[in-house]
Design an enzyme around this catalytic site. Structure first.
Site, mmCIF file in Angstrom:
data_model
loop_
_atom_site.group_PDB
_atom_site.id
_atom_site.type_symbol
_atom_site.label_atom_id
_atom_site.label_comp_id
_atom_site.label_asym_id
_atom_site.label_seq_id
_atom_site.Cartn_x
_atom_site.Cartn_y
_atom_site.Cartn_z
ATOM 1 C CG ASP A 204 -2.001 -1.077 1.124
ATOM 2 O OD1 ASP A 204 -2.072 -1.754 0.083
ATOM 3 O OD2 ASP A 204 -2.756 -1.246 2.091
ATOM 4 C CG ASP B 158 -5.135 1.716 12.498
ATOM 5 O OD1 ASP B 158 -5.385 1.811 13.710
ATOM 6 O OD2 ASP B 158 -4.513 0.758 12.010
ATOM 7 N NE ARG C 292 -2.064 2.081 13.271
ATOM 8 C CZ ARG C 292 -1.169 1.150 13.016
ATOM 9 N NH1 ARG C 292 0.070 1.289 13.469
ATOM 10 N NH2 ARG C 292 -1.470 0.087 12.299
ATOM 11 C CB SER D 63 -4.469 -7.651 7.424
ATOM 12 O OG SER D 63 -4.130 -6.333 7.798
#
Length: 426
Positions: A40, A150, A121, A202
């Protein structure tokens, strides 16, 4: 690999009026991208340059995801089109300033989740804002999808720390709809990405935990495959002999293992290794995402599970009943705020001040027993213990006279007694 050392001299941001570029998007001068080197973010570097006509500074936060994930990143970032890669070691900050406050608060989301990704995060996003200021960027970008939590965690941190920064979220803008589209984009633009179209899990890894989502886990009826786990052994295969650890705690924060004082990151790393060996910290849950949908995830949190258990056991000595009940009530809200990306919300900060105050006396040592996936307590000691053997003993003493209980019960039970008398017409 870049050491992450960059000039701290303030650089004024470009103030020119943005011009539209490809697709009518406004022009950006320099963007700091949260970069992992995966499919990504590799695609995003090129996409940002083509669609916003900007320089892309790749930023990688080392929050304990492992050396393998950091290896060769600088070369890869530049091959993808980034002007530079900045790497910052945030492991100690992550544990001290994000994990430990959550641990002290007893924050657990929906009965199971210890908030591993949720805490990381804002830590990463804070560093991105710092880097953006230092390199003179006018925007930040991330690779979060429009379906996940996120995106909220990153962007609320950006808003709180620098509301003037523009935020770019490619997954909410481009016409790439999934991994296969991204792979095709990479091939078309000669972007080197080591990935195939084969479905994989993932994962998100940091020093606190490892999460697994996707693939066969998307069906809650499927049991996780044993080969999926990476931090913990199968409890069935764990050692046949239990292991005891003495966890030293000061003001609600772990500070030592078996009498050895360690830095926050070193302490957690050691507990991860020990806990993983005993199969500690596996959870499988279906959680409610902030964006409204449910998702199924499997988490491995060996060291964090041990620390959380030890702190709560020590609190059984140092907190009275009313305080513990209020703390547990606030812990639910605290967890919800962290999960929802509101780390820099005044409410979380205010609750944190409360947690810091009431855990001032949560100091002592807890001996835990690790055995085939379980953590149990063997002993608890504290110089501030509210437990008094001379009071709790079945023998009468000067402080507590068992005969006094009769009057207490009659007064405490008066509402119950009056209600019964009313029902019986007495």
């Amino acid at each position: 690999m870049s050491s992450g050392r960059i000039s701290t001299t303030p650089t004024s941001r470009q103030t020119a009026v943005p011009k539209a570029v490809g697709g009518g998007k406004e022009k950006l001068n320099k963007v700091v991208l949260a970069y992992s080197g995966g499919l990504d973010t590799s695609v995003i570097v090129r996409w940002l340059r083509e669609n916003y006509g900007c320089e892309v500074v790749c930023f990688t936060a080392d929050v304990g995801q492992g050396e393998m994930e950091l290896e060769g990143l600088e070369k890869k970032a530049k091959e993808n089109g980034g002007s530079q890669l900045i790497v910052k070691d945030l492991k100690e900050e992550f544990v001290k300033d994000f994990i430990y406050p959550c641990l002290r608060a007893g924050a657990i989301y929906e009965r199971k989740y210890l908030l591993g990704t949720s805490m990381a995060r804002p830590c990463i996003a804070k560093a991105m804002v710092d880097v953006a200021r230092q390199v003179g960027a006018d925007a930040v970008a991330h690779g979060c999808t429009g379906k996940g939590n996120d995106q909220v965690r990153f962007e609320l941190t950006f808003f709180a720390l620098d509301p003037e920064l523009k935020v770019v979220a490619p997954w909410r803008e481009w016409d790439i709809t999934g991994r296969e589209d991204a792979i095709e984009f990479a091939k078309k633009h000669n972007i080197p990405v080591p990935v195939t179209k084969k479905s994989i899990y993932s994962r998100d890894r940091n020093l606190f935990h490892l999460s697994h989502e996707g693939d066969r886990l998307e069906d809650p009826a499927n049991e996780p495959e044993e080969g999926m786990y990476m931090m913990t052994v199968n409890p069935v295969d764990a050692p046949n002999q239990p292991e005891y650890l003495d966890i030293g705690i000061a003001k609600g924060i772990p500070v030592s293992i078996n009498g050895k004082e360690l830095s926050p990151a070193s302490l957690l790393s050691e507990l991860n290794a020990i806990g993983g060996k005993h199969g500690i910290g596996r959870i499988d849950m279906v959680e409610n995402r902030l964006v409204g949908m449910k998702s199924r995830g499997v988490y491995e949190t060996p060291g964090g599970t041990i620390m959380c258990y030890a702190v709560r056991e020590l609190e059984s000595l140092t907190l009275d009943r009313e305080t513990m009940q209020v703390k547990d009530t606030f812990a639910l809200k605290y967890a919800d705020l962290v999960y929802s990306g509101r780390w820099y919300d005044p409410l979380r900060e205010s609750i944190d001040a409360f947690m810091e105050k009431i855990t001032e006396k949560t100091t002592g040592s807890v001996r835990v027993k690790l055995y085939k996936g379980s953590v149990t307590v063997a002993s608890r000691t504290s110089p501030y213990s509210l437990y008094r053997e001379d009071i709790s003993s079945f023998e009468n003493g000067q402080i507590y006279n068992q005969g006094d209980a009769e009057g207490f019960i009659r007064l405490y039970g008066l509402p119950t007694r009056v209600r019964a008398m009313l029902e019986k017409g007495i």
